[in-house]
Motif scaffolding. Sequence first.
Motif, short mmCIF file in Angstrom:
data_model
loop_
_atom_site.label_atom_id
_atom_site.label_comp_id
_atom_site.label_asym_id
_atom_site.label_seq_id
_atom_site.Cartn_x
_atom_site.Cartn_y
_atom_site.Cartn_z
N GLU A 15 24.75 41.78 111.23
CA GLU A 15 25.71 42.06 112.30
C GLU A 15 26.99 41.26 112.05
OE1 GLU A 15 26.39 40.03 116.49
OE2 GLU A 15 24.37 40.84 116.30
N ALA A 25 23.31 46.08 120.38
CA ALA A 25 22.46 47.01 119.65
C ALA A 25 21.56 46.26 118.66
CB ALA A 25 23.32 48.05 118.92
N ILE A 100 25.84 46.40 111.23
CA ILE A 100 26.48 46.75 112.50
C ILE A 100 27.79 45.98 112.64
CG2 ILE A 100 26.25 46.72 115.02
CD1 ILE A 100 23.23 46.71 114.67
N ALA A 181 25.54 50.04 123.85
CA ALA A 181 24.64 49.54 122.81
C ALA A 181 23.45 50.47 122.60
CB ALA A 181 24.15 48.14 123.17
N LEU A 182 23.03 51.14 123.66
CA LEU A 182 21.91 52.07 123.52
C LEU A 182 22.27 53.26 122.64
CD1 LEU A 182 20.62 52.05 127.20
CD2 LEU A 182 19.43 51.13 125.20
N SER A 183 23.52 53.71 122.73
CA SER A 183 23.92 54.84 121.89
C SER A 183 23.97 54.44 120.42
CB SER A 183 25.27 55.41 122.35
OG SER A 183 26.32 54.50 122.10
N ILE A 184 24.45 53.24 120.14
CA ILE A 184 24.47 52.76 118.76
C ILE A 184 23.04 52.59 118.24
CG2 ILE A 184 24.97 50.71 117.35
CD1 ILE A 184 27.31 52.46 117.54
N PHE A 185 22.18 52.03 119.07
CA PHE A 185 20.77 51.90 118.68
C PHE A 185 20.18 53.26 118.35
CE2 PHE A 185 16.36 52.29 120.10
CZ PHE A 185 15.74 51.40 119.23
N SER A 361 15.15 44.85 126.64
CA SER A 361 15.78 46.13 126.32
C SER A 361 15.06 47.22 127.12
CB SER A 361 15.72 46.41 124.82
OG SER A 361 14.46 46.07 124.28
#
Length: 411
Positions: A15, A25, A100, A181-185, A361
């Motif tokens: 990261e 993420a 990331i 962050a959920l969308s990147i995950f 999470s």
Amino acid sequence: MNAQDALFSQLRVVEVGSFVAGPAAATILGDLGAEVLKIEQPGQGDLWRHQYRRPELPQASTNYLWLLTGRGKQSVAIDLKTAEGRQLLHRICTQADVFITNLPVPARTGLGVDYQTLAALNARLVYASFTGYGEQGDEKDEAGFDTTGWWARSGLMDQSRSDPEAPPAKAPAASGDHLSALSIFGAIVSALYRRERTGLGGYVGSSLLANGAWQNAVYIQAALAGAEFRPIRKRSENWNPLNIHYLCSDDRWFMITINPAHQALHWSAFAAVVECPDLLTDSRFNTYDARLKHSVELIRRLDDAFVRRTADDWKQRFKGTGIVTSVVARAQDAPNDEQMKANGILVDLEGVPGVPTTVASPFFIHGENKRVATRAPDVGEHTTAVLKQLGLSAEDITRLQDAGIVQSRDR
């Protein structure tokens, strides 16, 4: 749970970012067992480490912002503005699965962290890019925070008014970042799945603007469909008296949500619970259309009813009726929320004196346990260990420290 048994225990994540959206993420991946190496600038490190003292945020002696986003990570402090620092990062990335970053796109090439450079070093690398406004168009290089790119620009802020004359509401700190962050995950996991099929990594990304539009998608789709928008109304003049909040005797608010399709089913039970049997015979209120027409009078009548009891009392009285309700909770209520604890939303945190719990999470995978959350690292705490894994000698590491290229702060 043994960290080696976790779902992503064989995954190495690098990261290079700051603040929240991209780094969070990486936090999620770490929760599922990934080894997360956070590359930080020697010295103060990620600026997010220092934000918890902002006067508008809750005040605490514990750095709660950093323990949340930085938990379970390893901090490797490398100055990427130096050629030798960039070479070290490149060596780390040859052994990584995921990279990331939420650094501004124009800055990435100069620091040697652009996709083309890293993909040439590691064809299996999944490169995840997060930006404020996307990577095309006139605003692609504009800086953004969730308050601007997610909240203000998406239209969410404009809709968050208590009445037409009220100014737009400010979003809670980092709320858009954590959602983003959920969308990147999700993008990263999708690319890892594709890598299982093809053997190749790839480039994935998202933005604050894209996530804000997704959060506000109902209203944006309405605009795209040419819908006529109704003006915002004061709470006391709300269109639907059965889908708003009411003040209780303990100065807490209580939220009622009865879908229009279910109001005929629940109206009798509702009138009984609020101890207003006359609502069933009053022609202003005994049908859905009548309640809409006379919403102001009904809200006034229900205000008088709800203020007679506490919010918790109302919650108990509505149990078993099938009517959907909630006490309007405060963040201060969460440490005692047994439902959050029972569902693993609040989990144990190890290594932080006085703070035994953190926020997990927000999903589970049946049959897979999350790694026990552990404290966030100091700047450069794992630099020496990671550089030794690369094959550097103690003398090499000392030289790099003396030159200011790396920082090591072993505990």
